[in-house]
Design a protein around this motif. Structure first.
Motif, mmCIF file in Angstrom:
data_model
loop_
_atom_site.group_PDB
_atom_site.id
_atom_site.type_symbol
_atom_site.label_atom_id
_atom_site.label_comp_id
_atom_site.label_asym_id
_atom_site.label_seq_id
_atom_site.Cartn_x
_atom_site.Cartn_y
_atom_site.Cartn_z
ATOM 1 N N VAL A 92 -22.923 -22.061 63.655
ATOM 2 C CA VAL A 92 -24.123 -22.776 63.611
ATOM 3 C C VAL A 92 -24.232 -23.448 64.736
ATOM 4 O O VAL A 92 -23.644 -24.671 65.250
ATOM 5 C CB VAL A 92 -24.515 -23.227 62.444
ATOM 6 C CG1 VAL A 92 -25.943 -23.940 62.569
ATOM 7 C CG2 VAL A 92 -24.515 -22.551 61.069
ATOM 8 N N LEU A 93 -25.143 -22.936 65.780
ATOM 9 C CA LEU A 93 -25.300 -23.660 67.195
ATOM 10 C C LEU A 93 -26.756 -24.429 66.956
ATOM 11 O O LEU A 93 -27.700 -23.747 66.759
ATOM 12 C CB LEU A 93 -25.245 -22.665 68.358
ATOM 13 C CG LEU A 93 -24.025 -22.003 68.383
ATOM 14 C CD1 LEU A 93 -24.187 -20.957 69.585
ATOM 15 C CD2 LEU A 93 -22.695 -22.888 68.350
ATOM 16 N N ASN A 94 -26.992 -25.534 67.168
ATOM 17 C CA ASN A 94 -27.990 -26.529 66.931
ATOM 18 C C ASN A 94 -28.470 -27.481 68.229
ATOM 19 O O ASN A 94 -27.462 -28.144 68.523
ATOM 20 C CB ASN A 94 -27.888 -27.081 65.714
ATOM 21 C CG ASN A 94 -29.486 -28.219 65.513
ATOM 22 O OD1 ASN A 94 -29.486 -28.991 66.488
ATOM 23 N ND2 ASN A 94 -29.770 -28.193 64.278
ATOM 24 N N ILE A 95 -29.515 -27.250 68.969
ATOM 25 C CA ILE A 95 -29.495 -27.813 70.219
ATOM 26 C C ILE A 95 -30.350 -29.186 70.192
ATOM 27 O O ILE A 95 -30.814 -29.839 71.305
ATOM 28 C CB ILE A 95 -30.236 -26.817 71.328
ATOM 29 C CG1 ILE A 95 -31.495 -26.516 70.890
ATOM 30 C CG2 ILE A 95 -29.202 -25.667 71.557
ATOM 31 C CD1 ILE A 95 -32.364 -26.137 72.207
ATOM 32 N N GLY A 96 -30.313 -29.716 69.164
ATOM 33 C CA GLY A 96 -31.197 -30.944 68.683
ATOM 34 C C GLY A 96 -31.241 -32.073 69.612
ATOM 35 O O GLY A 96 -31.767 -32.572 70.150
ATOM 36 N N THR A 97 -29.732 -32.322 70.071
ATOM 37 C CA THR A 97 -29.543 -33.413 71.025
ATOM 38 C C THR A 97 -28.548 -32.695 71.936
ATOM 39 O O THR A 97 -27.539 -33.512 72.207
ATOM 40 C CB THR A 97 -29.039 -34.834 70.340
ATOM 41 O OG1 THR A 97 -27.817 -34.298 69.538
ATOM 42 C CG2 THR A 97 -29.937 -35.423 69.499
ATOM 43 N N LEU A 98 -28.924 -31.735 72.572
ATOM 44 C CA LEU A 98 -28.005 -31.151 73.605
ATOM 45 C C LEU A 98 -27.765 -31.910 74.590
ATOM 46 O O LEU A 98 -28.319 -32.641 75.281
ATOM 47 C CB LEU A 98 -28.694 -29.830 73.755
ATOM 48 C CG LEU A 98 -29.594 -29.839 75.143
ATOM 49 C CD1 LEU A 98 -29.720 -28.089 75.356
ATOM 50 C CD2 LEU A 98 -31.123 -30.304 74.527
ATOM 51 N N SER A 99 -26.525 -31.595 75.318
ATOM 52 C CA SER A 99 -26.000 -31.914 76.614
ATOM 53 C C SER A 99 -25.369 -30.746 77.350
ATOM 54 O O SER A 99 -25.157 -29.812 76.866
ATOM 55 C CB SER A 99 -25.102 -33.016 76.563
ATOM 56 O OG SER A 99 -23.711 -32.378 75.868
ATOM 57 N N SER A 100 -25.325 -31.026 78.611
ATOM 58 C CA SER A 100 -24.602 -29.711 79.481
ATOM 59 C C SER A 100 -23.321 -29.528 78.891
ATOM 60 O O SER A 100 -22.957 -28.254 78.496
ATOM 61 C CB SER A 100 -24.580 -30.108 80.965
ATOM 62 O OG SER A 100 -25.958 -30.477 81.134
ATOM 63 N N ALA A 101 -22.626 -30.328 78.693
ATOM 64 C CA ALA A 101 -21.304 -30.142 77.861
ATOM 65 C C ALA A 101 -21.370 -29.562 76.843
ATOM 66 O O ALA A 101 -20.210 -28.481 76.279
ATOM 67 C CB ALA A 101 -20.559 -31.508 77.752
ATOM 68 N N GLN A 102 -22.198 -29.846 75.969
ATOM 69 C CA GLN A 102 -22.173 -29.158 74.388
ATOM 70 C C GLN A 102 -22.501 -27.727 74.457
ATOM 71 O O GLN A 102 -22.316 -26.901 73.922
ATOM 72 C CB GLN A 102 -23.327 -30.013 73.687
ATOM 73 C CG GLN A 102 -23.273 -29.597 72.002
ATOM 74 C CD GLN A 102 -24.243 -30.377 71.254
ATOM 75 O OE1 GLN A 102 -25.293 -30.431 71.442
ATOM 76 N NE2 GLN A 102 -23.551 -30.922 70.132
ATOM 77 N N VAL A 103 -23.544 -27.514 75.546
ATOM 78 C CA VAL A 103 -24.124 -25.996 75.973
ATOM 79 C C VAL A 103 -22.637 -25.218 76.097
ATOM 80 O O VAL A 103 -22.429 -24.325 75.773
ATOM 81 C CB VAL A 103 -24.944 -25.927 76.897
ATOM 82 C CG1 VAL A 103 -25.386 -24.420 77.125
ATOM 83 C CG2 VAL A 103 -26.385 -26.475 76.328
#
Ligand code: ADP
Ligand code: TZP
Ligand code: MG
Length: 269
Positions: free
Chosen positions: A63-74
């Protein structure tokens, strides 16, 4: 869709007890872990670049959730997603706030372009934006989507070659050919932060245990919505509702789900 088939999907989750790997936001991460447990699956939240691929490869769903995304998290999501794709593990993408900022929209487009996403799960505004159908998003909330929602969900599914789950007062699930409407749920679910994120976790648990992503996603929405109905019947407000929601998801009986699942086929042009 036969209501016993929906109940059987819940039984499958409880007998498989699949591992659901999440790379998700800091706001609802704990609720997503616990709703995954209450559904009958096992959560793991792991976002480090060094382990994201290894963890995804041992999971039943990602499960990928971009709710509080950062470049590193992407970047972690791309590493985990490529590992999941290599192993045939379904990826559920929650495009939280797509359309609200360019960063979020671009991150979703990149993930959808570089990964084989099995299920795109968002609210009507987010799905409308990604479908190019005039959705609007304010922060992380839907501000609506023009047109027939079933048709927008189906068009979005065809555009990206994925199953689409569009949540709201009614949930629309489509692979572009088959489209279903799930009526289960309660307005209190819109007054609690995290119910959309939790929907993605439940969809992931059902996807990991199922064999047909449309059927498993319909069943997931019906089960979570039914738990919401039962929780609302005993709640005094949003926070007592939250506690009851976890309990009702954990205690949901297959017979109750079969008796109360509200699922209809939608006609889409
Ligand atoms: N008015 C409503 N009546 C019944 N269920 C609802 C309502 N609004 C939202 N839900 C349910 O709440 C969950 C979250 O949906 P939604 O609010 O669209 O997502 P998000 O929180 O991502 O915006 C879904 O399970 C959906 O079916
Ligand atoms: C408020 C908020 N901000 C960034 S993520 C998040 C939670 C969103 O949860 P949901 O999409 O389930 O309402
Ligand atoms: Mg959401």
């Amino acid at each position: 869709m036969d209501s016993q088939k929906i109940a059987d999907e819940l039984s499958a989750v409880r007998s498989c007890h699949p591992l659901v790997h999440h790379i998700t936001n800091t706001v609802t991460i704990n609720d997503c872990a616990n709703i995954t447990l209450c559904t009958g699956a096992a959560p793991v939240m792991a976002a480090a670049l060094e382990e994201a691929g290894e963890m995804a490869a041992m999971a039943g769903a990602l499960v990928l959730n971009i709710g509080t995304l950062s470049s590193a998290q992407v970047e972690s999501m791309l590493i985990a997603g490529k590992a999941a794709n290599a192993c045939g593990i379904p990826i559920i993408l929650d495009p939280v706030g797509a359309g609200a900022t360019a960063m979020r929209t671009e991150a979703c487009e990149r993930l959808l372009a570089e990964l084989n996403i099995a299920v795109l799960k968002g609210n009507a505004g987010e799905i409308g934006v990604l479908a190019g159908a005039g959705g609007e998003v304010r922060g992380v909330d839907s501000a609506g989507c023009a047109g027939d929602l079933a048709a927008v969900a189906a068009a979005c599914a065809r555009k990206y070659g994925t199953v689409v789950v569009m949540t709201g007062p009614e949930d629309y699930i489509s692979d572009g050919e088959r489209t279903f409407v799930v009526g289960n749920g309660n307005p209190l679910m819109a007054r609690l932060s995290g119910t959309g994120c939790m929907t993605a976790s439940v969809v992931g648990a059902f996807a990991a245990a199922g064999t047909d992503l449309v059927v498993s996603s319909v069943a997931a929405c019906a089960a979570f919505g039914r738990a919401g109905e039962r929780a609302a019947a005993q709640a005094r407000g949003p926070y007592s509702f939250r506690t009851a929601l976890f309990d009702e998801m954990a205690n949901l009986m297959e017979e109750d789900l079969a008796a109360h699942a509200d699922v209809k086929k939608a006609d889409t042009i």
